[in-house]
Every structure is written in structure tokens, then in C-alpha cells.
Scaffold this active site. Sequence first.
Site, PDB file in Angstrom:
ATOM      1  CB  THR A 154      -1.622   0.428  -1.613  1.00  0.00           C
ATOM      2  OG1 THR A 154      -2.756  -0.251  -1.048  1.00  0.00           O
ATOM      3  CG2 THR A 154      -0.347  -0.262  -1.149  1.00  0.00           C
ATOM      4  CE  LYS A 180      -2.812  -1.320   2.257  1.00  0.00           C
ATOM      5  NZ  LYS A 180      -3.282  -2.220   1.105  1.00  0.00           N
ATOM      6  CB  THR A 191      -7.411  -7.400   1.078  1.00  0.00           C
ATOM      7  OG1 THR A 191      -7.826  -8.587   0.473  1.00  0.00           O
ATOM      8  CG2 THR A 191      -6.085  -7.001   0.512  1.00  0.00           C
ATOM      9  CD  GLU A 277      -9.310  -0.604  -4.513  1.00  0.00           C
ATOM     10  OE1 GLU A 277      -8.082  -0.668  -4.369  1.00  0.00           O
ATOM     11  OE2 GLU A 277      -9.953  -1.434  -5.178  1.00  0.00           O
ATOM     12  CG  ASN A 408      -9.841  -2.867  -8.239  1.00  0.00           C
ATOM     13  OD1 ASN A 408      -8.871  -3.358  -7.679  1.00  0.00           O
ATOM     14  ND2 ASN A 408     -10.788  -2.208  -7.597  1.00  0.00           N
ATOM     15  CB  THR A 413      -2.215  -0.200 -16.837  1.00  0.00           C
ATOM     16  OG1 THR A 413      -3.539   0.128 -16.395  1.00  0.00           O
ATOM     17  CG2 THR A 413      -2.148  -1.650 -17.204  1.00  0.00           C
TER      18      THR A 413
END
Length: 413
Positions: A154, A180, A191, A277, A408, A413
Site C-alpha cells: 500500500t 508488506k 501492522t 513511512e 498519515n 484524502t
Amino acid sequence: MADWQVISGSVTAPRGYRAAGITAGLKPSGLPDLALIVSDVEAIAAGVFTTSVVRAACVDYCRQRLQAKHSARAILCNAGQANAATGDQGWADALESAQLLAEALNIPPESILLASTGVIGQRIKMDALRAGIPKLVAAASETGGDAAAGAIITTDLVPKSIALETMIDGRPVRMGGIAKGSGMIHPNMATMLSFVTCDAAVSTSLWQEMLSRAADKSFNQITVDGDTSTNDTLIALANGQSRTPAITEMGADAEKLEAMLTEVCQYLAKAIARDGEGATCLIEVQVSGAHTDEDARKVARTIAGSSLAKSAVFGRDPNWGRIAAAAGRAGVHFDQQDLRIQLGDFLLMENGQPLPFDRKAASNYLKTAAAGAYLKEDTVLIAVSIGNGSGSGKAWGCDLSYDYVKINAEYTT
């Protein structure tokens, strides 16, 4: 020296596996989003899953399947929608997904395991999935491991895969893995999704025990941001196609197989932490001198997960006080007079006493790590000793950058 060698092929390196990854239209980006791993024969299956009480339908589905039947033929993974917190309809979607793949492969639905990743609260786009599964099955091949690795990600910047080979009873045994994970990474489990394939023959109970121990030394020792997911899934298949004797109890062959499984899981876990990230470097925390290995792993996890320590690494600030503070709040008793902290080659504290060090050189060490090659020279090493015990452990994390908040803040959005 390791008893294995790195080979190519990812999850299709072991004998008797095919894989595929396609674009089915599940992701708004139009990137690959549907993956399949299939064994030519029924394989022993083991799994480790999230400890969250808010779970995706695929997690409950896999738990039920593995409790009733400790084997599987195929793993189906969709990316784009987590199908978590989606109620009865999400559960129905999971059941239909398994049924659709079973029909396409001409195998029982009970031989299918599922995984999902994406936005929590969103159901799988079933129209796209229904149309995609026949194409996915048609695309499955003995060289499809890399395509599968690319279809499960993702926010990851890079796919994550590895394959190893060792010798057991004079015959090659192979193991491959893909994973992933990038954000919402924290132990129990982190996660992430990870799938491991192996062509050894191993008993059901022993395979599960091996996987649980490997997870404790790898995926349960990484953190990016302190958030545990609803979808965490680690599944390992062993199909016996190496034609080696069945491993049914601990011994030299079992130890060799478990060591290789742990290596696969640790490699993938570190790749997830490095791809956190917004991260610019991997942080490895090594803790020794604890009463037990679990105590050491707990201290290492706490340091690796400290937002203050992670921020200091991003700022190239050798602020060892944040490391000391994190070690002290880990919930593990030790005498602070025994605390020793080292950053790379720089000894910062010994016997609980701060030491003079070249702050500029230590800062440059952090800068060099951030500029290093992916998963090679880009690791910040933090070594901490808390006493004279025999317990030791490692944890992995990454620095905390401005980009983490940006990624994040704009996720849906």
C-alpha cells in the site's frame, strides 16, 4: 557462518508453488492490488495474527480455518480495502472471496486462506474482485513471486521479498517470503502482512511452534509508530515437495529449518522497519545483560519505539539521554549503575556514568547512516547493556520524520 544461501525466486523459489499479482481495480491508484500464492499440493499451514480485538474479516476467517484444518493450498490477498470493522457484510465478502478462488482453482474453499490490507472500514470492491480472480489464476506461474510481492503493498515504497536454500538429508530445501508494511507498525503483531513458503516436510505442531518463535524474534520486534493494526497476518506453508524426510521433532534438521525461517522473517521485518513511512534510516537496537531474552527484547522494543529517540535520530542528534530514559521505562528491572549505551562506535555511557564523546562525529555517523544504501549501510546501531545476565535481544525501528505526519494526515484524502 550461515547454513543457507540467498537465491532468487521469492515465494516461488521452493518447489511446487506458483504466484501472481495483477491490477484488478481495487486501488484508486490503478497499481497492482490482487495477489495469489498457490501450492501444487496441500501444504501444512501455520499462522500468527493481530492481537487487536478489532479484527479484519480475513483474520477471523484464517483463524477459524487453521483451527479446523492445519493445511491449505492457496493464499489470496487484496490491497486497497482492509475489510476491517465492516460487520456482517465484510464477513460475507470474505466467504465469497474464498468461494470464488476455490471455484477458479477447483479446490475446496477450506483450502483457501485470506489476507487484506488498505483502509479500515472499507469493504472489498467485490465487483472488481469477481472479475479479477479468473485473471489472477490464469497469471499464476513459477516465476510470479515478484509480481505477488508488488501487489500486496500500500504505502510501501518498495516490495519486500527473499528466498533461501539449505541442505537437509543431502537434498536442497528452499524457503521464500514476501511482506508488506510501512505505517501502523508495532508489535503484537506489527501492522504487516507476510507470507512464507517452504518445500520441507514438517509436522503441523512443530511448524506452528517454529513460526511463533520466529515471529517473536522478528515481526514482534519491529515498530514504526506505535500503532498495531486490525489486519496483521503471517502465514507459512510447507508442502513437502523437497522430498526430504518429514521433520516431526526438534533436532539438528529442525533447528536448521527454524534458523532459516527466523532469518527469512527477520529480513522481511527489517525491510518493513526500514520502509517506515517517511523514514530515512533503519534503527537496530541490541540489548544484552538482561535476566532473560524476553526482558532484553522488551527493553529493545521500548527504545526502538521511543518517539523522542526516533526524532533525535532523524535530527542527527546523538541525544543518548532519550535512549536511557526509554530503557528505564520498559518495565524491566535493572540497576541504572549497570547501564551502558553505545551508538555505533561511540561509547556514550558506561557503568551508569556519562562519558565524553565527539558529538560532531557521532552526528556525522547518523548522517552517514541516513545516506547509506537500502538495508546495507543505512542502519543506526544502538547497543545497550543493562547488567551481567545472559539475556539478549534485538528490535528494529526507523527514524521519525516530518513526512510521517504528512503521509498519515492525508491517508484517506
